[in-house]
Enzyme design. Structure first.
Site, short mmCIF file in Angstrom:
data_model
loop_
_atom_site.label_atom_id
_atom_site.label_comp_id
_atom_site.label_asym_id
_atom_site.label_seq_id
_atom_site.Cartn_x
_atom_site.Cartn_y
_atom_site.Cartn_z
N LYS A 1 20.87 45.01 30.93
CA LYS A 1 20.55 46.44 31.41
C LYS A 1 19.08 46.53 31.32
O LYS A 1 18.39 47.28 32.09
CB LYS A 1 21.39 47.27 30.67
CG LYS A 1 20.94 48.62 30.73
CD LYS A 1 22.08 49.63 30.22
CE LYS A 1 21.61 51.05 29.98
NZ LYS A 1 20.88 51.41 29.19
N HIS B 1 36.15 48.13 24.03
CA HIS B 1 35.21 48.77 24.67
C HIS B 1 36.15 49.50 25.73
O HIS B 1 36.99 49.07 26.29
CB HIS B 1 34.07 47.84 25.45
CG HIS B 1 33.32 47.20 24.66
ND1 HIS B 1 31.99 47.59 24.64
CD2 HIS B 1 33.16 46.49 23.63
CE1 HIS B 1 31.20 46.87 23.94
NE2 HIS B 1 31.89 46.10 23.28
#
EC number: 4.1.1.31
Length: 876
Positions: free
Chosen positions: A543, A138
């Site tokens: 999220k 990531h």
């Protein structure tokens, strides 16, 4: 800084002084004086002086463009050096309580003894211990590999300077070396000029293994073995494999068009090459050590009539490894390979090395067997012939697109339009069929062909080279069966774990139902052989719904999955997709594991280690040993002393907290019309997309809005302007709602008695401490239209109200009361992060005023982004 941290303070001060010398030499006294003025104003502004805060703002606004980058670099470099000093301090002999973790394994054995846990149960739990860390690429690792290598060498210098018997001349020499390293770092480019390729990311992962884990894992196992011997009277079996490594680097193609089947093949060859190269170094060292003559008949048989039998066997291995390197080199270059035998599996190393080990013990040379040879044997078990096992990850719709295109070609309809039951019937029928499904004369589209080619690459590998096939955005049983069918059609000769990843709130809530449906299918039950892996998504669920609601959905999903697998007699491995930040599931390892539902660690731990957290947790061998100790002790404690089952009233209240927090979060993120313009203006989100961090695009859909943003840039953006919104929004509001409804006593009980809830509040406290509402306000005033200011005010008021609510439940006067070192560490950094934030706001203002991007401003902006990330100790 508090005097009890004197040794750390001394190192930070020394590194800061040496950095100052470097800045003076590079840019002159005037720039150093400017940096020092800004630092002092930041310190007094932090202490509450409004005049000095205004003076600091004016000082930064008045900087000419050509001074912006060196000033930003000064504060950024200092934060990197502080991180290094702090990381070193956790493993130094001067480490104080509250800074270092206590001896986790010894603490565990004390608890087991107090709770009358039998030796038999403990030994069984140790034998079943399974820690699998999955390194992921990531794009959160801001620091370049060049800088990281220099920081590792700085760590070595700090270690030398700590020796009490170091001579004056050696001290001078080491300090001079430190200054050289700091100067090298200063004069190197701190920011990548180009976005790394997936191959670059894989090389970064292999460098972590080579520089830290290759030594760290055998060191941990040696230490762990000794603790077990001391407490239980028996150590680790020689063939124990409690720790092993996997990777997504080069295998994770979810939303990353640059990870192709060709890249995956190349990364797997490179992984084998690096493993052979590292084993060759080990074998060469063993050849120099094992000069003994006496041996058992088994070793004599392997060695032939050579006078030094151990060396003879090791030289055979050396030839094998050299031939392997030559063969893999040729394959990577696309050249013809030789037909010599090469290393294909770990047994080729294990059998001769283990024979040597047993022989040395049998011939009275056990002390020699327990040295470097044992470390190499431990490595063979941990790393195999492939260094890391590669996972493949792909998004669920990419698989259904293959089947949809295929069924349309075959004239049997459009797979995507079928009901779930029809899809399952078709898939099970094809999985049970002996005839191939893919027609020879079919020419798929490029996207579909890529998925098929990836499955073919999997089929070409050995089972031990691969981890699991992870399906992101998995929603249905057919999503899992589709991958099994594609692997079968590719000719995969072994059973590969196919792991659904449940990410959104709805998908987490439906995960039990999906798995029950799969377990009811005879073909599936027969194929999985009573073992199932399921991945829990932390970042996308947070999220989607906010941290409180996501946290409860994750807990409930784990609990439900444990329950259904127990009923079906299936061994469950939960795979945790945690990130470095609270908004992506990050928490101190020990606390996070002990806050999981009872029995959820029975199948071991599989967890992603991402970006900058790889460096913080695993970047030095000694730090890696500490991390493995924490993981091991937490898993053993969770399995031998499981946390309490939550009371029904706790569950009921968590349902309320979840619902209220989700609504509060979504009302802002989805319902507030000004939210997206505010987010884009008040954070560096748009500019972050240009930063050459990872190989993966920042958005799943390049034309989408906030909903299409990946979780990492979403959180990274908010961390930069110090509002850190995704890591707290909704949670405190829900707690205050419950207090107002008369549930304060119950909340306090949950905080005292339920690790899941107390860990959640602890994570919130850390986030609140890192937030800086005043700085967020400065970004608003400098960067956003006045029409957006009321939203910023509303969010900051909510933050202050949330902090009061959490402190109220915890009966605390101030944040992080139970973690004085953590609080002190953040306080120390703030003096250096605040100027970087002000610089960043100024740079964003100047950049946005210009029609054309100025390379000078862009470089300075990138430096502030990297510096703030270093100061916040997490990015995304």
């Amino acid at each position: 800084m508090n005097e009890k941290y004197a040794a750390l303070k001394s190192n930070v001060s020394m590194l800061g002084h040496l950095l100052g010398n470097t800045i003076r030499d590079a840019h002159g006294e005037e720039l150093l004086a400017k940096v020092e003025t800004i630092r002092k104003l930041s310190k007094t502004a932090r202490a509450g002086s409004d005049n000095d805060r205004n003076a600091l703002i004016e000082e930064i606004k008045s900087l000419p463009n050509d001074q912006l980058t060196p000033v930003a670099r000064a504060f950024s470099q200092f934060l990197n050096l502080t991180n290094m000093a702090e990381q070193y301090h956790t493993i130094s002999r001067h480490c104080e309580e509250h800074v270092c973790e206590p001896d986790a394994i010894s603490s565990l054995f004390s608890k087991l003894s107090q709770n009358n846990i039998s030796k038999l149960d403990t030994v069984q739990a140790v034998r079943e211990l399974n820690i699998e860390l999955v390194l992921t690429a990531h794009p959160t690792e801001i620091a370049r590999r060049t800088m990281i290598n220099k920081l590792v060498k700085i760590n070595e210098c700090l270690s030398k300077l700590e020796l009490s018997d170091i001579s004056f001349s050696e001290r001078e020499k080491t300090e001079r070396r430190l200054e050289q390293l700091i100067a090298q770092a200063w004069h190197s480019d701190v920011i990548r000029q180009e976005r790394p390729t997936p191959l670059d990311e894989a090389k970064w992962g292999f460098a972590v293994v080579e520089n830290s884990l290759w030594q760290g894992i055998p060191d941990f196992l040696r230490e762990f073995d000794q603790r077990l011997e001391n407490h239980l009277g028996e150590g680790l079996p020689i063939d124990a494999r409690p720790v092993h490594m996997s990777s997504w680097m080069g295998g994770d193609r979810d939303g990353n068009p640059f990870v192709t089947h060709t890249i995956t093949r190349e990364v797997m060859l490179l992984s084998r090459w690096k493993a052979a190269d590292l084993y060759l170094k080990d074998v060469n060292e063993l050849i120099s050590e094992l000069s003994m003559v006496k041996c058992t008949d088994e070793v004599r048989k392997l060695a032939g009539d050579q006078h030094e039998p151990y060396r003879a066997i090791l030289k055979q291995l050396r030839t094998l490894l050299n031939d392997t390197l030559e063969n893999l080199d040729a394959q990577m270059k696309g050249e013809l390979t030789n037909n010599k035998p090469i290393l294909r599996n770990a047994e080729q190393l294990w059998l001769p090395l283990h024979a040597c080990y047993q022989s040395l013990h049998a011939c009275g040379m056990g002390i020699i067997a327990e040295g470097s040879l044992l470390d190499t044997l431990r490595r063979v078990k941990a790393f195999g012939a492939h260094l890391v096992r590669l996972d493949i990850r792909q998004e669920s719709t990419r698989h259904s697109n293959v089947l949809s295109e295929l069924t349309r070609y075959l004239g049997i309809g459009d797979y995507d339009q079928w009901s779930e039951q029809d899809k399952i019937s078709f898939l099970v029928n094809e999985l049970s069929s002996k005839r191939p499904l893919l027609p020879r004369d079919w020419t798929p589209t490029a996207e579909v062909q890529e998925v098929i080619d990836t499955c073919k690459i999997v089929a070409e590998q050995s089972k031990e080279a691969l981890g699991s096939y992870v399906i992101s955005m998995a929603r249905t049983a057919s999503d899992v069966l589709a991958v099994h069918l594609l692997l079968q059609e590719a000719g995969c000769p072994f059973r590969m774990d196919v792991c659904p990843l449940f990410e959104t709130l709805d998908d987490l809530n439906r995960s039990k139902e999906v798995m029950e449906q799969l377990f009811s299918i005879d073909w599936y039950r027969g194929f999985i052989q009573n073992h199932q892996m399921v991945m829990i998504g932390y970042s996308d669920s947070a999220k989607d719904a906010g941290v409180m609601s996501a946290g409860w959905a994750q807990y409930s999903a784990m609990e439900a999955l444990v329950d259904v697998c127990e009923k079906e007699s299936i061994e469950l491995t939960l795979f945790h997709g945690r990130g470095g930040t609270i908004g992506r599931g990050g928490a101190p390892a020990h606390a996070a594991l002990l806050s999981q539902p009872p029995k959820s660690l029975k199948g071991g731990l599989r967890v992603t280690e991402q970006g900058e957290m790889i460096r913080f947790k695993l970047g030095l061998p000694e730090v890696a040993v500490n991390s493995f100790n924490l993981y091991a002790s937490a898993i053993l404690e969770a399995n031998l002393l499981p946390p309490p089952e939550p009371k029904q009233e706790w569950r009921d209240l968590m349902e309320v907290l979840s619902e209220v927090s989700c609504e509060a979060y979504r009302n802002i993120v989805r319902g507030e019309k000004d939210f997206v313009p505010y987010f884009r203006a008040a954070t560096p989100e748009l500019e972050l997309g240009k930063l050459p961090l990872g190989s993966r695009p920042a958005k799943r859909n390049p034309n989408g809005g906030v909903e299409s943003l990946r979780a990492i840039p979403w959180i990274f953006s908010w961390s930069q302007n110090r509002l850190v919104l995704p890591a707290w929004l909704g949670a405190g509001e829900a707690i205050q709602y419950s207090i107002d409804k008369g549930h304060q006593e119950l909340l306090e009980e949950m905080c005292r008695e339920w690790p899941f809830f107390s860990t959640r509040l602890g994570m919130l406290e850390m986030v609140y401490t890192k937030c800086n509402p005043q700085m967020s306000e400065y970004y608003d005033q400098r960067l956003t239209d006045k029409s957006l200011w009321p939203l910023g005010v509303r969010l900051r008021n909510q933050l202050q109200a949330d902090i009061k609510a959490v402190l109220n439940v915890e009966n605390s006067d101030h944040l992080m009361e139970s973690d004085p070192w953590g609080s002190e560490s953040i306080r120390l950094r703030n003096i250096y992060v605040d100027p970087l934030n002000m610089l960043q706001a100024e740079l964003l203002y100047r950049t946005r005023q210009q029609e054309e991007t100025s390379p000078e401003l862009e470089e300075a902006l990138m430096v502030t982004i990297a510096g703030i990330a270093a100061g916040m100790r997490n990015t995304g």
